[in-house]
Design a protein around this motif. Structure first.
Motif, PDB file in Angstrom:
ATOM      1  N   ASN A   7     -13.330  39.928  -8.460  1.00  0.00           N
ATOM      2  CA  ASN A   7     -13.403  40.247  -9.883  1.00  0.00           C
ATOM      3  C   ASN A   7     -12.958  39.046 -10.708  1.00  0.00           C
ATOM      4  OD1 ASN A   7     -13.968  42.707  -8.856  1.00  0.00           O
ATOM      5  ND2 ASN A   7     -12.137  43.715  -9.621  1.00  0.00           N
ATOM      6  N   LYS A   8     -13.593  38.873 -11.841  1.00  0.00           N
ATOM      7  CA  LYS A   8     -13.240  37.783 -12.738  1.00  0.00           C
ATOM      8  C   LYS A   8     -12.014  38.194 -13.560  1.00  0.00           C
ATOM      9  CE  LYS A   8     -15.445  34.763 -16.057  1.00  0.00           C
ATOM     10  NZ  LYS A   8     -16.674  34.515 -16.808  1.00  0.00           N
ATOM     11  N   ILE A   9     -10.969  37.400 -13.504  1.00  0.00           N
ATOM     12  CA  ILE A   9      -9.738  37.694 -14.241  1.00  0.00           C
ATOM     13  C   ILE A   9      -9.747  36.882 -15.523  1.00  0.00           C
ATOM     14  CG2 ILE A   9      -7.236  37.534 -14.211  1.00  0.00           C
ATOM     15  CD1 ILE A   9      -7.381  37.818 -11.178  1.00  0.00           C
ATOM     16  N   LEU A  21     -10.272  25.513  -6.847  1.00  0.00           N
ATOM     17  CA  LEU A  21      -8.891  25.805  -6.462  1.00  0.00           C
ATOM     18  C   LEU A  21      -8.049  26.381  -7.593  1.00  0.00           C
ATOM     19  CD1 LEU A  21      -8.217  22.726  -4.200  1.00  0.00           C
ATOM     20  CD2 LEU A  21      -8.824  25.032  -3.493  1.00  0.00           C
ATOM     21  N   GLY A  22      -8.581  27.363  -8.292  1.00  0.00           N
ATOM     22  CA  GLY A  22      -7.802  28.127  -9.253  1.00  0.00           C
ATOM     23  C   GLY A  22      -7.568  27.484 -10.594  1.00  0.00           C
ATOM     24  N   LYS A  23      -8.300  26.432 -10.946  1.00  0.00           N
ATOM     25  CA  LYS A  23      -8.133  25.836 -12.267  1.00  0.00           C
ATOM     26  C   LYS A  23      -8.632  26.806 -13.321  1.00  0.00           C
ATOM     27  CE  LYS A  23      -8.449  21.048 -10.865  1.00  0.00           C
ATOM     28  NZ  LYS A  23      -9.198  19.803 -10.973  1.00  0.00           N
ATOM     29  N   LYS A  24      -8.027  26.764 -14.478  1.00  0.00           N
ATOM     30  CA  LYS A  24      -8.402  27.657 -15.571  1.00  0.00           C
ATOM     31  C   LYS A  24      -9.627  27.113 -16.311  1.00  0.00           C
ATOM     32  CE  LYS A  24      -4.754  30.363 -15.332  1.00  0.00           C
ATOM     33  NZ  LYS A  24      -4.791  31.756 -15.077  1.00  0.00           N
ATOM     34  N   LYS A  25     -10.535  28.014 -16.654  1.00  0.00           N
ATOM     35  CA  LYS A  25     -11.717  27.662 -17.428  1.00  0.00           C
ATOM     36  C   LYS A  25     -11.566  28.284 -18.809  1.00  0.00           C
ATOM     37  CE  LYS A  25     -16.672  28.271 -17.619  1.00  0.00           C
ATOM     38  NZ  LYS A  25     -17.819  28.992 -17.063  1.00  0.00           N
ATOM     39  N   LEU A  26     -11.738  27.488 -19.845  1.00  0.00           N
ATOM     40  CA  LEU A  26     -11.606  27.959 -21.221  1.00  0.00           C
ATOM     41  C   LEU A  26     -12.886  28.676 -21.630  1.00  0.00           C
ATOM     42  CD1 LEU A  26      -9.794  27.915 -23.749  1.00  0.00           C
ATOM     43  CD2 LEU A  26     -10.997  25.850 -24.429  1.00  0.00           C
ATOM     44  N   ILE A  27     -12.767  29.945 -22.022  1.00  0.00           N
ATOM     45  CA  ILE A  27     -13.929  30.725 -22.451  1.00  0.00           C
ATOM     46  C   ILE A  27     -14.069  30.651 -23.963  1.00  0.00           C
ATOM     47  CG2 ILE A  27     -14.958  33.022 -22.500  1.00  0.00           C
ATOM     48  CD1 ILE A  27     -13.416  33.594 -19.910  1.00  0.00           C
ATOM     49  N   THR A  28     -13.041  31.032 -24.695  1.00  0.00           N
ATOM     50  CA  THR A  28     -13.057  30.928 -26.156  1.00  0.00           C
ATOM     51  C   THR A  28     -11.728  30.353 -26.629  1.00  0.00           C
ATOM     52  OG1 THR A  28     -12.219  33.169 -26.469  1.00  0.00           O
ATOM     53  CG2 THR A  28     -14.603  32.888 -26.536  1.00  0.00           C
ATOM     54  N   ASN A  29     -11.808  29.632 -27.736  1.00  0.00           N
ATOM     55  CA  ASN A  29     -10.616  29.080 -28.369  1.00  0.00           C
ATOM     56  C   ASN A  29     -10.884  29.099 -29.874  1.00  0.00           C
ATOM     57  OD1 ASN A  29      -8.130  27.948 -28.663  1.00  0.00           O
ATOM     58  ND2 ASN A  29      -8.822  25.862 -28.298  1.00  0.00           N
ATOM     59  N   GLU A  62      -6.834  32.752 -31.123  1.00  0.00           N
ATOM     60  CA  GLU A  62      -7.387  33.543 -30.024  1.00  0.00           C
ATOM     61  C   GLU A  62      -7.798  32.572 -28.921  1.00  0.00           C
ATOM     62  OE1 GLU A  62     -10.952  36.702 -29.031  1.00  0.00           O
ATOM     63  OE2 GLU A  62     -11.218  35.298 -30.667  1.00  0.00           O
ATOM     64  N   LYS A  63      -7.335  32.849 -27.702  1.00  0.00           N
ATOM     65  CA  LYS A  63      -7.674  31.982 -26.576  1.00  0.00           C
ATOM     66  C   LYS A  63      -7.930  32.842 -25.350  1.00  0.00           C
ATOM     67  CE  LYS A  63      -5.914  28.065 -23.959  1.00  0.00           C
ATOM     68  NZ  LYS A  63      -4.812  27.125 -23.787  1.00  0.00           N
ATOM     69  N   LYS A  64      -9.100  32.640 -24.737  1.00  0.00           N
ATOM     70  CA  LYS A  64      -9.445  33.343 -23.505  1.00  0.00           C
ATOM     71  C   LYS A  64      -9.675  32.313 -22.412  1.00  0.00           C
ATOM     72  CE  LYS A  64     -11.902  37.405 -25.155  1.00  0.00           C
ATOM     73  NZ  LYS A  64     -13.193  38.091 -25.143  1.00  0.00           N
ATOM     74  N   THR A  65      -9.000  32.508 -21.286  1.00  0.00           N
ATOM     75  CA  THR A  65      -9.210  31.645 -20.128  1.00  0.00           C
ATOM     76  C   THR A  65      -9.515  32.519 -18.918  1.00  0.00           C
ATOM     77  OG1 THR A  65      -6.849  31.630 -19.624  1.00  0.00           O
ATOM     78  CG2 THR A  65      -7.691  29.794 -20.925  1.00  0.00           C
ATOM     79  N   SER A  66     -10.169  31.916 -17.948  1.00  0.00           N
ATOM     80  CA  SER A  66     -10.526  32.622 -16.726  1.00  0.00           C
ATOM     81  C   SER A  66     -10.292  31.705 -15.541  1.00  0.00           C
ATOM     82  CB  SER A  66     -11.993  33.041 -16.783  1.00  0.00           C
ATOM     83  OG  SER A  66     -12.379  33.600 -15.552  1.00  0.00           O
ATOM     84  N   ASN A  67      -9.990  32.305 -14.410  1.00  0.00           N
ATOM     85  CA  ASN A  67      -9.874  31.513 -13.193  1.00  0.00           C
ATOM     86  C   ASN A  67     -11.259  31.043 -12.796  1.00  0.00           C
ATOM     87  OD1 ASN A  67      -7.185  32.013 -13.157  1.00  0.00           O
ATOM     88  ND2 ASN A  67      -7.272  33.604 -11.606  1.00  0.00           N
ATOM     89  N   SER A  68     -11.353  29.793 -12.379  1.00  0.00           N
ATOM     90  CA  SER A  68     -12.650  29.247 -11.997  1.00  0.00           C
ATOM     91  C   SER A  68     -12.975  29.625 -10.553  1.00  0.00           C
ATOM     92  CB  SER A  68     -12.656  27.733 -12.189  1.00  0.00           C
ATOM     93  OG  SER A  68     -11.666  27.154 -11.382  1.00  0.00           O
TER      94      SER A  68
END
Length: 108
Positions: free
Chosen positions: A18-20, A79-87, A68-74
């Motif tokens: 699942n995408k977190i 290897l678990g780096k965060k991906k920025l979805i919205t900022n 507002e900031k949304k990040t997701s695990n890549s």
């Protein structure tokens, strides 16, 4: 060989499919900002709709800053780096009478 398969099975079973999504700040900031009108909305409406600001600034007029900031695990190979979805950033300038003077919305 069996040990490697067991370790690989344990490693892969601990991975989530699942995408977190981690959310920080005001949810749906862009949609909520469309309900605010310049020279019409006041600070009570802003607080009711968006809540307390993330930050405030006092110059000639009061500036309210909402974030507002949304990040997701890549993916696994990153290897678990965060991906920025919205900022998103919303700057609201309010005069001394509490009326919204200007509204600026910045997105990713």
């Amino acid at each position: 060989m069996k040990i490697i398969l067991i370790i690989l099975a344990i490693f892969l079973s601990s991975c989530k499919l699942n995408k977190i999504v981690n959310h920080h700040g005001i949810h749906n900031l862009e949609i909520k900002s469309k309900e605010l009108f310049v020279n019409k909305s006041n600070t009570n409406e802003i607080n009711r709709l968006l809540g307390p600001p993330s930050s405030t600034s006092y110059f000639d007029n009061k500036v309210l800053i909402y974030l507002e900031k949304k990040t997701s695990n890549s993916k696994l190979h990153k290897l678990g780096k965060k991906k920025l979805i919205t900022n998103n950033i919303l700057l609201l300038e309010v005069n001394n009478r509490g009326i919204l003077v200007s509204k600026k919305f910045f997105d990713k």
